[in-house]
Enzyme design. Structure first.
Site, PDB file in Angstrom:
ATOM      1  N   HIS A  37       0.955  -1.106   0.019  1.00  0.00           N
ATOM      2  CA  HIS A  37       0.001  -0.057  -0.183  1.00  0.00           C
ATOM      3  C   HIS A  37       0.811   1.154   0.009  1.00  0.00           C
ATOM      4  O   HIS A  37       0.624   2.200  -0.753  1.00  0.00           O
ATOM      5  CB  HIS A  37      -0.802   0.202   1.224  1.00  0.00           C
ATOM      6  CG  HIS A  37      -1.789  -1.206   1.350  1.00  0.00           C
ATOM      7  ND1 HIS A  37      -1.913  -2.046   2.514  1.00  0.00           N
ATOM      8  CD2 HIS A  37      -2.846  -1.229   0.488  1.00  0.00           C
ATOM      9  CE1 HIS A  37      -2.874  -2.779   2.205  1.00  0.00           C
ATOM     10  NE2 HIS A  37      -3.593  -2.637   1.080  1.00  0.00           N
ATOM     11  N   GLY A 150      -2.873  -1.949  -7.584  1.00  0.00           N
ATOM     12  CA  GLY A 150      -1.953  -2.746  -7.464  1.00  0.00           C
ATOM     13  C   GLY A 150      -2.064  -3.846  -8.522  1.00  0.00           C
ATOM     14  O   GLY A 150      -3.295  -4.517  -8.788  1.00  0.00           O
ATOM     15  N   VAL A 179       4.431  -5.755  -4.711  1.00  0.00           N
ATOM     16  CA  VAL A 179       5.353  -5.686  -3.865  1.00  0.00           C
ATOM     17  C   VAL A 179       5.341  -6.966  -2.677  1.00  0.00           C
ATOM     18  O   VAL A 179       4.549  -7.541  -2.392  1.00  0.00           O
ATOM     19  CB  VAL A 179       5.284  -4.694  -2.812  1.00  0.00           C
ATOM     20  CG1 VAL A 179       6.326  -4.298  -1.869  1.00  0.00           C
ATOM     21  CG2 VAL A 179       5.233  -3.115  -3.429  1.00  0.00           C
ATOM     22  N   SER A 189      -2.765  -7.701   3.353  1.00  0.00           N
ATOM     23  CA  SER A 189      -3.221  -7.362   4.732  1.00  0.00           C
ATOM     24  C   SER A 189      -3.725  -8.846   5.335  1.00  0.00           C
ATOM     25  O   SER A 189      -3.504  -9.117   6.535  1.00  0.00           O
ATOM     26  CB  SER A 189      -4.637  -6.566   4.747  1.00  0.00           C
ATOM     27  OG  SER A 189      -4.098  -5.299   3.917  1.00  0.00           O
TER      28      SER A 189
HETATM   29  P1  AMP Z   1      -6.879  -3.905  -0.535  1.00  0.00           P
HETATM   30  O1  AMP Z   1      -6.324  -2.953   0.853  1.00  0.00           O
HETATM   31  O2  AMP Z   1      -5.949  -5.349  -0.261  1.00  0.00           O
HETATM   32  O3  AMP Z   1      -7.890  -3.651  -1.168  1.00  0.00           O
HETATM   33  O4  AMP Z   1      -5.683  -3.138  -1.750  1.00  0.00           O
HETATM   34  C1  AMP Z   1      -5.636  -1.691  -1.974  1.00  0.00           C
HETATM   35  C2  AMP Z   1      -4.781  -1.703  -2.968  1.00  0.00           C
HETATM   36  O5  AMP Z   1      -3.449  -1.967  -2.653  1.00  0.00           O
HETATM   37  C3  AMP Z   1      -5.286  -2.603  -4.176  1.00  0.00           C
HETATM   38  O6  AMP Z   1      -5.017  -1.650  -5.446  1.00  0.00           O
HETATM   39  C4  AMP Z   1      -4.206  -3.596  -4.368  1.00  0.00           C
HETATM   40  O7  AMP Z   1      -3.999  -4.182  -5.348  1.00  0.00           O
HETATM   41  C5  AMP Z   1      -3.062  -2.903  -3.576  1.00  0.00           C
HETATM   42  N1  AMP Z   1      -2.004  -3.987  -3.173  1.00  0.00           N
HETATM   43  C6  AMP Z   1      -2.382  -5.074  -2.401  1.00  0.00           C
HETATM   44  N2  AMP Z   1      -1.152  -5.779  -1.973  1.00  0.00           N
HETATM   45  C7  AMP Z   1      -0.282  -5.495  -2.778  1.00  0.00           C
HETATM   46  C8  AMP Z   1       0.968  -5.767  -2.986  1.00  0.00           C
HETATM   47  N3  AMP Z   1       1.557  -6.552  -2.274  1.00  0.00           N
HETATM   48  N4  AMP Z   1       1.806  -4.717  -4.133  1.00  0.00           N
HETATM   49  C9  AMP Z   1       1.407  -3.832  -4.810  1.00  0.00           C
HETATM   50  N5  AMP Z   1      -0.092  -3.566  -4.508  1.00  0.00           N
HETATM   51  C10 AMP Z   1      -0.876  -4.281  -3.483  1.00  0.00           C
END
Ligand code: AMP
Length: 282
Positions: A37, A150, A179, A189
């Site tokens: 994030h 992401g 990442v 998460s």
């Molecule tokens: P989330 O909080 O899981 O809904 O993710 C929020 C944003 O962060 C989304 O666009 C995800 O694709 C991105 N994201 C989550 N994990 C990663 C990661 N390991 N690397 C890059 N982006 C991520």
């Protein structure tokens, strides 16, 4: 960092910025922020520039959860997330409580009907409708010009891009690479919900994908990944697929760009990852 918890408050604050706050960039998240994030947020800060406005949203969207246990168990370390956003130079953090985003009788959703049929869409009914609906609401509430997503959630990225194309949504979608931890596990998460044994086992997902990506036949790739994942008694495979990178439909040969994608369950914790496969890139 400014904190807004209501839609009206967010709108009023943004409207009050001189010149509308310049270039507005949104990074939508569900919180429990990790380095993945933070990389998206840094990218958002760079895109907005010093004069622009970087909005981060943290909303654990009930509409996109297909399992009550996953929603109830989703980590919500609010104070830590606020501190991380402050350090990362976020201008405004939008933190709506559960009841703020949907009227109790809300009845309009956005449905994508091609890219969301397979993969996670097939095993998580309603998930991408929930994603599209909340993402469009966040775009409208923030008036952002650019939003950062992401690549880890590549099906989500594809579905959001299709929504933007098909509904003429005036938002540019910026994609950021996955990442990872040192051992290759994609940051998520949900990783913090793994016990020590499962956490130690989870890097096998990435290792299996890397090993399979050297093969040239999708059927062999699927076999190898299933074998490698099957060597762990701690996980259960949700799906393994090789799909066309554009249509996300399963492919039987590797003539075009494709993705090898997996989802697994460690107990109640569901993890996804993928790797690009396809014609040899010289
Ligand atoms: P989330 O909080 O899981 O809904 O993710 C929020 C944003 O962060 C989304 O666009 C995800 O694709 C991105 N994201 C989550 N994990 C990663 C990661 N390991 N690397 C890059 N982006 C991520």
């Amino acid at each position: 960092v400014r904190i807004e918890r209501t839609r009206d408050g967010l709108r009023a604050w943004l409207d009050g910025l001189p010149g509308g706050g310049g270039m507005r960039v949104l990074v939508p998240t569900m919180g429990a922020l990790h380095r993945g994030h933070l990389a998206l947020i840094a990218r958002g800060r760079a895109l907005a520039g010093p004069e622009g406005t970087l909005v981060v949203s943290i909303f654990v969207n009930p509409l996109q959860f297909d399992r009550a246990e996953d929603l109830a168990g989703y980590p919500r370390p609010e104070e830590r997330d606020e501190a991380l956003c402050r350090e990362a130079g976020v201008d405004v953090l939008f933190l709506p409580p559960a009841g703020e985003m949907y009227a109790s009788d809300h009845s309009v959703t956005v449905s994508e009907r091609a890219l969301s049929l397979g993969l996670c869409g097939a095993v998580r009914p309603g998930h991408f409708d929930g994603v599209c609906t909340v993402v469009l609401k966040l775009f409208l509430l923030t008036g952002c010009r650019v939003a950062v997503f992401g690549e880890k959630d590549f099906q989500q990225l594809a579905v959001v891009r299709r929504m933007v194309r098909d509904l003429d949504v005036p938002v540019e979608i910026d994609a950021f690479p996955t990442v990872r931890e040192e051992d290759g596990l994609a940051l998520s998460s949900r990783n913090q919900r793994l016990d020590a044994a499962r956490r130690a086992d989870a890097p096998r997902i990435r290792r299996a994908l890397l090993e399979a990506a050297r093969l040239s036949d999708p059927a062999e790739m699927l076999r190898l990944v299933r074998t490698r994942l099957g060597e762990s008694p701690l996980l259960r495979v949700d799906y393994v697929e090789v799909v066309d990178a554009a249509t996300l439909r399963p492919v039987e040969d590797l003539r075009g760009a494709a993705l090898l994608a997996v989802a697994v369950f460690y107990g109640e914790v569901r993890l996804i990852d993928h790797i690009a496969v396809g014609p040899r890139r010289e």
